[in-house]
Motif scaffolding. Structure first.
Motif, short mmCIF file in Angstrom:
data_model
loop_
_atom_site.label_atom_id
_atom_site.label_comp_id
_atom_site.label_asym_id
_atom_site.label_seq_id
_atom_site.Cartn_x
_atom_site.Cartn_y
_atom_site.Cartn_z
N VAL A 210 36.02 21.28 46.38
CA VAL A 210 36.51 21.97 47.57
C VAL A 210 37.01 23.34 47.12
N CYS A 211 36.89 24.32 47.98
CA CYS A 211 37.37 25.66 47.64
C CYS A 211 38.01 26.27 48.88
N LEU A 212 38.93 27.18 48.65
CA LEU A 212 39.67 27.80 49.73
C LEU A 212 38.76 28.67 50.59
N THR A 213 38.97 28.62 51.90
CA THR A 213 38.33 29.56 52.80
C THR A 213 39.06 30.90 52.70
N GLU A 214 38.56 31.91 53.38
CA GLU A 214 39.22 33.22 53.38
C GLU A 214 40.64 33.09 53.93
N GLU A 215 40.78 32.33 55.05
CA GLU A 215 42.12 32.12 55.62
C GLU A 215 42.97 31.29 54.66
N GLY A 216 42.33 30.35 53.96
CA GLY A 216 43.05 29.52 53.00
C GLY A 216 43.59 30.34 51.84
N ARG A 217 42.80 31.31 51.34
CA ARG A 217 43.26 32.15 50.24
C ARG A 217 44.47 32.98 50.64
N ARG A 218 44.43 33.52 51.87
CA ARG A 218 45.58 34.31 52.32
C ARG A 218 46.82 33.44 52.45
N PHE A 219 46.66 32.24 53.03
CA PHE A 219 47.78 31.34 53.21
C PHE A 219 48.34 30.90 51.85
N HIS A 220 47.44 30.59 50.92
CA HIS A 220 47.83 30.16 49.57
C HIS A 220 48.61 31.27 48.87
N ALA A 221 48.15 32.52 49.00
CA ALA A 221 48.84 33.65 48.35
C ALA A 221 50.25 33.83 48.91
N GLN A 222 50.43 33.52 50.19
CA GLN A 222 51.74 33.70 50.81
C GLN A 222 52.71 32.57 50.45
N VAL A 223 52.21 31.34 50.34
CA VAL A 223 53.12 30.21 50.15
C VAL A 223 53.44 29.92 48.69
N MET A 224 52.55 30.33 47.75
CA MET A 224 52.82 30.00 46.35
C MET A 224 54.12 30.61 45.83
N PRO A 225 54.44 31.88 46.14
CA PRO A 225 55.74 32.39 45.71
C PRO A 225 56.91 31.60 46.29
N LEU A 226 56.74 31.08 47.52
CA LEU A 226 57.81 30.29 48.13
C LEU A 226 58.00 28.97 47.39
N LEU A 227 56.89 28.34 46.99
CA LEU A 227 56.99 27.11 46.21
C LEU A 227 57.65 27.38 44.86
#
Length: 303
Positions: free
Chosen positions: A60-77
């Motif tokens: 499985v791989c991130l969609t374009e929307e998934g990459r943006r969401f992942h980039a935003q939430v990883m610093p929060l984690l």
């Protein structure tokens, strides 16, 4: 508004799937079943209203929307992880996984040979290391990024690590065949090795700075490069004159494998910056990495 704790759980599962590459390996990491991971991802996608992953039987791989969401939430984690460590009284302990994205020049010419020292210093830390000189989404999935050049205007926290001189060098074999230039203007009669600017896609222009005077020279070249190792190897082989960052060249210059040309015209400085997400206090692992990079960059043997 009441916080939906399932959202946090889903984000944690999403991070594991992104790292593992498929549901089965993510399930092993999390102690869940693959179907449980799949359901958690489906619930998260329903919650945020977008498809986060493209799925096939193998991966499985991130969609374009998934990459943006992942980039935003990883610093929060990462912030939550650090907060938990601090609450447990372990804020000063450098541990966990550090994800770094480093400019290829600095990575290959300076940092790579010192990584063992860094890991020995922090035995509870593991490093996920990537090289890139691009700035678009450079923090996607990373705790810290290191790039040459002036900082971009962004919400990221920046920290200058060093200023390195821009120097002009050649191999003795090249100079034996073609002679040594005595002024910047002499370079129009020489073969240059050009290095591509990743931001523009064009070769960096050659500039020479002395006592506030700036001279630009259009250098002839049949070779344009974008890899620092290849560029230095080509220069060492006598293919041409190279205008380079000084950091990392000390071993070649001290051994006589390269000769600095026009040293009185080498007053231009080029900065190296670190970037990390906007946060009052970066995690201990990020602080440790930044301090280590500054330490080795200021070592006379590496700059």
């Amino acid at each position: 508004m009441v916080f939906d704790t399932r959202l946090l759980t889903g984000v944690g599962v999403m991070a594991a799937v992104t790292e593992a590459g498929n549901f089965a390996r993510a399930a092993e990491m999390l102690g869940l079943t693959p179907s449980g991971v799949s359901r958690a991802v489906a619930r998260l996608e329903a919650r945020v209203g977008v498809r986060l992953f493209d799925r096939n039987p193998r991966e499985v791989c991130l969609t374009e929307e998934g990459r943006r969401f992942h980039a935003q939430v990883m610093p929060l984690l990462a912030g939550l992880e650090e907060a938990a460590s601090e609450a447990a009284g372990a804020a000063a302990v450098v541990r966990g996984r550090l994800r770094v994205s480093v400019d290829p020049w600095f990575a290959r010419m300076v940092l790579a040979s010192r990584l063992q020292e860094f890991l020995q210093r922090y035995p509870l830390l593991s490093v996920d290391f990537s090289t890139s000189n691009y700035r678009e989404e450079m923090m996607a999935g990373f705790d810290v990024a290191v790039r040459f050049g002036p900082p971009d205007a962004s919400s990221l926290i920046t920290r200058k690590l060093l200023d390195t001189r821009v120097v002009t060098v050649a191999a003795p074999t090249y100079l034996e065949r073609h002679g040594e230039p005595r002024s910047p203007h002499d370079l129009v009669h020489h073969e240059g090795l050009l290095f591509r600017d990743p931001q523009t896609g064009l070769p960096f222009p050659w500039e020479f700075h002395r006592d506030g005077e700036l001279v630009q020279v259009k250098v002839s070249s049949r070779l344009v490069l974008d890899d620092p190792s290849v560029a230095v190897s080509a220069c060492l082989a006598g293919l041409g004159i190279f205008q380079s960052l000084a950091v990392g060249l000390a071993p070649f210059l001290s051994a006589g494998d390269l000769v600095q040309l026009l040293p009185e015209w080498s007053e231009e400085l080029y900065p190296l910056y670190a970037y990390h997400p906007s946060r009052q206090l970066p995690p201990a692992k990020v602080r440790a990495f930044l301090d280590f990079v500054r330490e080795i960059a200021q070592n006379p043997g590496s700059a």
